[in-house]
Every structure is written in structure tokens, then in C-alpha cells.
Design a protein around this motif. Sequence first.
Motif, mmCIF file in Angstrom:
data_model
loop_
_atom_site.group_PDB
_atom_site.id
_atom_site.type_symbol
_atom_site.label_atom_id
_atom_site.label_comp_id
_atom_site.label_asym_id
_atom_site.label_seq_id
_atom_site.Cartn_x
_atom_site.Cartn_y
_atom_site.Cartn_z
ATOM 1 N N GLY A 86 0.816 -1.210 0.000
ATOM 2 C CA GLY A 86 0.000 0.000 0.000
ATOM 3 C C GLY A 86 0.844 1.252 0.000
ATOM 4 N N SER A 87 2.106 1.123 -0.394
ATOM 5 C CA SER A 87 3.007 2.277 -0.459
ATOM 6 C C SER A 87 2.764 3.011 -1.780
ATOM 7 N N GLU A 88 1.662 3.736 -1.818
ATOM 8 C CA GLU A 88 1.248 4.416 -3.051
ATOM 9 C C GLU A 88 2.067 5.693 -3.209
ATOM 10 N N SER A 89 3.270 5.533 -3.745
ATOM 11 C CA SER A 89 4.224 6.631 -3.789
ATOM 12 C C SER A 89 4.045 7.532 -4.998
ATOM 13 N N GLU A 90 3.263 7.121 -5.971
ATOM 14 C CA GLU A 90 2.974 7.959 -7.129
ATOM 15 C C GLU A 90 2.114 9.154 -6.700
ATOM 16 N N PRO A 91 2.613 10.389 -6.854
ATOM 17 C CA PRO A 91 1.870 11.552 -6.341
ATOM 18 C C PRO A 91 0.492 11.740 -6.948
ATOM 19 N N LEU A 92 0.263 11.216 -8.157
ATOM 20 C CA LEU A 92 -1.015 11.423 -8.821
ATOM 21 C C LEU A 92 -2.051 10.359 -8.473
ATOM 22 N N SER A 93 -1.660 9.291 -7.798
ATOM 23 C CA SER A 93 -2.569 8.177 -7.544
ATOM 24 C C SER A 93 -3.229 8.284 -6.177
ATOM 25 N N ARG A 94 -4.506 7.898 -6.122
ATOM 26 C CA ARG A 94 -5.247 7.888 -4.861
ATOM 27 C C ARG A 94 -5.984 6.576 -4.625
ATOM 28 N N LYS A 95 -6.061 5.705 -5.615
ATOM 29 C CA LYS A 95 -6.986 4.572 -5.552
ATOM 30 C C LYS A 95 -6.679 3.597 -4.412
ATOM 31 N N ASP A 96 -5.409 3.235 -4.241
ATOM 32 C CA ASP A 96 -5.078 2.277 -3.185
ATOM 33 C C ASP A 96 -5.295 2.876 -1.805
ATOM 34 N N ARG A 97 -4.917 4.126 -1.661
ATOM 35 C CA ARG A 97 -5.111 4.810 -0.381
ATOM 36 C C ARG A 97 -6.598 4.899 -0.037
ATOM 37 N N LEU A 98 -7.411 5.121 -1.059
ATOM 38 C CA LEU A 98 -8.846 5.196 -0.828
ATOM 39 C C LEU A 98 -9.397 3.856 -0.357
ATOM 40 N N ILE A 114 1.263 -5.543 5.789
ATOM 41 C CA ILE A 114 0.650 -4.437 5.050
ATOM 42 C C ILE A 114 1.559 -3.228 5.169
ATOM 43 N N ALA A 115 2.081 -2.765 4.038
ATOM 44 C CA ALA A 115 2.965 -1.603 4.012
ATOM 45 C C ALA A 115 2.188 -0.394 3.510
ATOM 46 N N VAL A 116 2.201 0.691 4.282
ATOM 47 C CA VAL A 116 1.489 1.912 3.906
ATOM 48 C C VAL A 116 2.393 3.117 4.142
ATOM 49 N N HIS A 117 2.054 4.222 3.475
ATOM 50 C CA HIS A 117 2.839 5.444 3.619
ATOM 51 C C HIS A 117 2.312 6.385 4.697
ATOM 52 N N ASP A 118 0.998 6.424 4.870
ATOM 53 C CA ASP A 118 0.432 7.512 5.659
ATOM 54 C C ASP A 118 -0.314 7.000 6.878
ATOM 55 N N ALA A 119 -0.449 7.859 7.859
ATOM 56 C CA ALA A 119 -1.038 7.493 9.145
ATOM 57 C C ALA A 119 -2.516 7.172 9.020
ATOM 58 N N GLU A 120 -3.227 7.863 8.133
ATOM 59 C CA GLU A 120 -4.670 7.627 7.998
ATOM 60 C C GLU A 120 -4.946 6.200 7.514
ATOM 61 N N GLU A 177 0.226 -7.563 10.324
ATOM 62 C CA GLU A 177 0.991 -6.424 10.823
ATOM 63 C C GLU A 177 0.953 -5.286 9.813
ATOM 64 N N VAL A 178 0.764 -4.073 10.315
ATOM 65 C CA VAL A 178 0.769 -2.871 9.483
ATOM 66 C C VAL A 178 2.056 -2.104 9.758
ATOM 67 N N THR A 179 2.785 -1.779 8.710
ATOM 68 C CA THR A 179 4.039 -1.048 8.846
ATOM 69 C C THR A 179 3.990 0.216 8.000
ATOM 70 N N GLU A 180 4.341 1.339 8.592
ATOM 71 C CA GLU A 180 4.406 2.597 7.844
ATOM 72 C C GLU A 180 5.791 2.737 7.225
ATOM 73 N N THR A 181 5.828 2.947 5.928
ATOM 74 C CA THR A 181 7.074 3.050 5.172
ATOM 75 C C THR A 181 7.287 4.483 4.710
ATOM 76 N N PRO A 182 8.519 4.858 4.348
ATOM 77 C CA PRO A 182 8.789 6.236 3.930
ATOM 78 C C PRO A 182 7.995 6.633 2.688
ATOM 79 N N SER A 216 1.625 -8.085 -3.781
ATOM 80 C CA SER A 216 0.914 -7.332 -4.807
ATOM 81 C C SER A 216 0.357 -6.060 -4.189
ATOM 82 N N ASN A 217 -0.256 -5.229 -5.024
ATOM 83 C CA ASN A 217 -0.730 -3.947 -4.507
ATOM 84 C C ASN A 217 -2.146 -4.071 -3.953
ATOM 85 N N VAL A 218 -2.631 -3.007 -3.374
ATOM 86 C CA VAL A 218 -3.895 -3.009 -2.642
ATOM 87 C C VAL A 218 -5.068 -3.415 -3.526
#
Length: 395
Positions: free
Chosen positions: A82-94, A121-127, A146-151, A193-195
Amino acid sequence: MKTLLATSVIGDARLLAGVERGRLDRQNHLWTHGAPPDLTRANYQQLCEAVGLKGRGGAAFPVARKLADLPDRGVEAVVVNGSESEPLSRKDRLLLSLAPHLVLDGATGLARALGAPHVLIAVHDAESAQSMREAILERDDRLAIEVTETPDRFVAGEARAVLSALEGGPAVPPGRKVLPTRQGYHRRPTFLSNVETFAQLAVLARLGARGFSATGLSTAPGTQLLTVDGAVQRPGVIETPTGIPLDTVLQFAGAEPGPVLLGGYHGRWLSQPVPLDGASIVVALGSATCPLGEVYQVAQWLSAQSAGQCGPCVFGLASLVDDFARLLHGDVNGWYDAQRHLGLIPGRGACAHPDGAARFLTSALQVFDDDVRRHLGGGCGRPVLGVLPVPGGVA
């Protein structure tokens, strides 16, 4: 933190069913989707083969082939990227924020079928992290989840960078190019795989191959999530049938005429509509902003996102920033040097970042040829409006 955009649907909602009411807790998730079936590894592989399901993270690798590449025993983990690092993408985070149980159904169901003891589960943001942790507490999966926040860096979303971060290492792609199915988490076989892929697996498990194939392309049925942004009246995440024409999406979003970017900052520019072909990001540039100035700012950001591991990334992208700066100010040698450097970069990097950046910039020079000529003749006269967002700004 990226703000979630509005959601909408063309056709029938599957992944986005119920989210118009907000985040689906466990009870509302089950009311909307029903209980997930208990499937075997063979069931998952047969279903994925029947519908030709491909990963929804950009590489579009067939899921059935990924499953077939795993050993019969000894699968260490199922990893949700879930490390959606592409600035234009929102779908996985949603999905992580509004439909967390659909993602968990896909991940935990597959983990049980594979005999994998861990779901990571790897994610970028706290939400997103908070939403997933709350969802885990609402369930009883009898798995180590386990959920891990990544850079929040561009290259940190690459699969091998995610695995490194999960193991406590730096979130950069290592030089070795070994598939996670062979050497993944702790060098053990791993399904990663991705979200959206896991959410699609959850839908496929419930509907079966025939139900899943009731919409979309016959060769790649189902629905897809698109992030639509830029010069549009209705930006947001849209669920559509696969194979929908780009023109239909642009009309639905109320896009202004002009060039379109498909696939984000590792994607390509288009001067006319083409089939979406798996692209999950659609950005309309419009006509009010300076195209070359927008691209130059993104080039600066892409160069700053380098992992610093190879010459094409460290030196090649920095050279391209200089080339585009000179071109922006009317120096024809900037155009010649950009063409030369863009021909040297592809295929030589330690990860996909230099190739993706080169693809974005090469297509920009092709599609914005008229704007390039204007700059070489004194400038286009348009301001840079920031239609293309650059996290943190640029120097």
C-alpha cells in the motif's frame, strides 16, 4: 498526506460498493459484500486463470503466474503493498481508508490458501495505517497481521524496496533483481501485490469467474479503479468496467481539451485518446498552463527521488533536469542534449525509476513539440499553474 478525492462509478460498483456512506466497518462490509468463501490455492489459481486477472500496481503481471511460481510449501508471507508513492494516484489509499475489509479479505483468504503465517501491510500515511489497524481489531483472522508505515518516497513503493523496509532496512530497491515469489520476506517465498489486486481477489472469490466476467473486456473482465485529476470538473477515483474508452472517462470527468497523461510520472503523454490499456491514472493538462514548465518541475522532483544507487539515476536524471531547464529558456542545445541523454538511460538502472522517468520525459518532448518550438522562439507566454502536483514543491 494526500487528501482523498471524491468517488464515482460508471456502471455497477464492486470495489467502491457502499463507500459513498464513508468507511465500511466490519458489519457494514459484510452487509454490503457478504461473507467471503473459504477457497483453496487451486481455487484461487483457477479463478485467476479463468478471468486473466493481472496485478493492479502498474506492471500488470498475471496473478495466476505469480501463484504458480510459488512453491507448494514454505510460503512465508502475503504482502499488501500500500506504499502508493505515485503523487497522482489515490486509488489504493482510498481502498485502505474506506474499504479496508475488502483488502483484508483478499489478503487473508489467500494467505490461508497458501499456508502463509504472515500478512504484512505496508502503507505510507497514518490515515491508511489507522484504518487498517482498526479493521484488524474488528476481525478474527487467526493470522499474524501487521501494518508497517514506510517512507513516503517515490522509489520506496517498489516491491523490493517495500520488502527491505518491512525487514527494517532502507526503503530502496536493492541491486539484485530476484522475484519475491522466490526470495521475498526474509529471503523466503512471498506473494506480494498492490492493494487493488487484493480487493479484486476478494470480489473474484465471491462472484466466481462467471459473475466477475459479467462486465468489462472479455479478455480482461471486471472493473478497474482510475484516479482522474488535473483540468477536470470532477476529479476523483472512478470505478469503471475494464476497456472503457478514454474519451468516455474524460467526458464523465468534465475534462478540458488538451494533452492527457496516462500512468503518472512513470507514464506517457498522449495528444489524442487511446485505449486505457491498464493505466490507472488519467490527468488532463488543459490549455492554460505551460506544458514544458510543468514537465520541468516534475523532472526536478523525479531527480530528487533517486535512490542514489546507479549512474543513470544519479547523473542521468540530473543531466535531464539541466537539459530541460535550458530548453525552457530557449536554448536549442538543451533539446539536443535531452534527446541524447534520454537515449542513454533506459535499461541501465538498478531499478525501474530511471526508465519510468525517461518514458515520461520522452513522451513529453514528442507531444509538446509545438510548445518546445515556442520556447525556442522566446517562450509560450503561459504561467506554470502546477496542474501536475509536486510533493513538497521544488527548488
